[in-house]
Design a protein around this motif. Structure first.
Motif, short mmCIF file in Angstrom:
data_model
loop_
_atom_site.label_atom_id
_atom_site.label_comp_id
_atom_site.label_asym_id
_atom_site.label_seq_id
_atom_site.Cartn_x
_atom_site.Cartn_y
_atom_site.Cartn_z
N PRO A 128 0.93 -1.07 0.01
CA PRO A 128 -0.05 0.07 -0.03
C PRO A 128 0.76 1.22 0.02
O PRO A 128 1.91 1.13 0.83
CB PRO A 128 -0.96 -0.29 1.36
N GLY A 129 0.56 2.17 -0.78
CA GLY A 129 1.07 3.52 -0.76
C GLY A 129 0.06 4.67 -0.08
O GLY A 129 -0.94 4.19 0.35
N ILE A 177 -2.45 10.94 2.68
CA ILE A 177 -3.26 10.25 3.54
C ILE A 177 -2.67 8.41 3.95
O ILE A 177 -2.15 8.08 2.95
CB ILE A 177 -4.55 9.99 3.05
N LYS A 178 -2.65 8.37 5.23
CA LYS A 178 -1.90 7.04 5.57
C LYS A 178 -3.06 5.73 5.14
O LYS A 178 -4.16 6.24 5.07
CB LYS A 178 -1.93 6.87 7.01
N PRO A 179 -2.38 5.05 4.30
CA PRO A 179 -3.30 3.91 3.69
C PRO A 179 -3.96 3.21 4.98
O PRO A 179 -5.24 2.65 4.68
CB PRO A 179 -2.22 2.76 3.31
N ALA A 180 -3.42 3.09 6.09
CA ALA A 180 -4.09 2.35 7.41
C ALA A 180 -5.29 3.44 7.82
O ALA A 180 -5.93 2.83 8.83
CB ALA A 180 -3.12 2.00 8.29
N ARG A 224 -12.11 8.58 -1.48
CA ARG A 224 -10.97 7.94 -0.93
C ARG A 224 -10.35 7.34 -1.95
O ARG A 224 -10.84 6.08 -2.73
CB ARG A 224 -11.20 6.93 0.24
N VAL A 225 -9.13 7.58 -2.27
CA VAL A 225 -8.20 6.89 -3.35
C VAL A 225 -7.05 6.24 -2.95
O VAL A 225 -6.35 6.80 -2.34
CB VAL A 225 -7.86 7.95 -4.41
N ASP A 226 -7.14 5.08 -2.69
CA ASP A 226 -6.25 4.18 -2.24
C ASP A 226 -5.21 3.71 -3.36
O ASP A 226 -5.73 3.36 -4.59
CB ASP A 226 -6.68 2.91 -1.54
N ASN A 227 -3.79 3.62 -3.13
CA ASN A 227 -2.95 3.41 -4.16
C ASN A 227 -2.13 2.22 -3.53
O ASN A 227 -1.98 1.93 -2.52
CB ASN A 227 -2.15 4.62 -4.49
#
Lengths: 74, 76
Positions: free
Chosen positions: A7-8, A36-39, A65-68
């Motif tokens: 996770p980034g 933003i922290k992935p966690a 929310r866009v998770d990378n």
């Protein structure tokens, strides 16, 4: 070959409703908050986004929310 | 035509002692310093942001910057 999902940092996007176009469709302006922290918990993102949007003149239309994540071969 | 924009600049300090800024456009005209501080405290408490110098740990500065732009030339 196995692949690891690393996770980034995520991005938090606020969509603000700045007005309506001539045809009546909403005009949105987007503000991205990086780092933003992935966690981070969804509830925390929601609460912070709502608080920040509350300081602004325009009403909040949506929160994204866009998770990378990086795919790295193991 | 002169256009006027306002920007709210919230400056935090991170674990490395460096400043991290979060800017928002068009703050409400009646926004109070106490409200902004409360939102910054929430940002620190929920700890969702990270930076190259670690977590955000304290409030450093709050500014509202008012800028006027005079657009003096527009091609016909």
């Amino acid at each position: 070959m196995a692949v690891n999902n690393v996770p980034g940092n995520s991005v938090l996007k606020l969509a603000l409703h700045v007005g309506d176009s001539a045809t009546g469709s909403p005009v949105l302006r987007s503000r991205s908050l990086n780092g933003i922290k992935p966690a981070a918990a969804d509830q925390d993102l929601f609460d912070v986004a709502t608080a920040l949007a509350g300081l602004q003149q325009y009403p909040l239309n949506g929160i994204t929310r866009v998770d990378n994540s990086a795919l790295i071969s193991a | 035509m002169a256009t006027n924009t306002k920007t709210l600049r919230m400056v935090f300090r991170n674990q490395a002692g460096k400043n991290v800024t979060i800017s928002l456009d068009s703050p409400r005209s009646d926004v109070t310093p106490a409200e902004i501080e409360a939102a910054m405290d929430l940002v620190i408490a929920r700890n969702i942001f990270t930076s190259s110098g670690g977590d955000l740990v304290s409030k450093q500065d709050i500014r509202i910057i008012d800028s006027t732009t005079d657009d003096l030339y527009d091609p016909a």
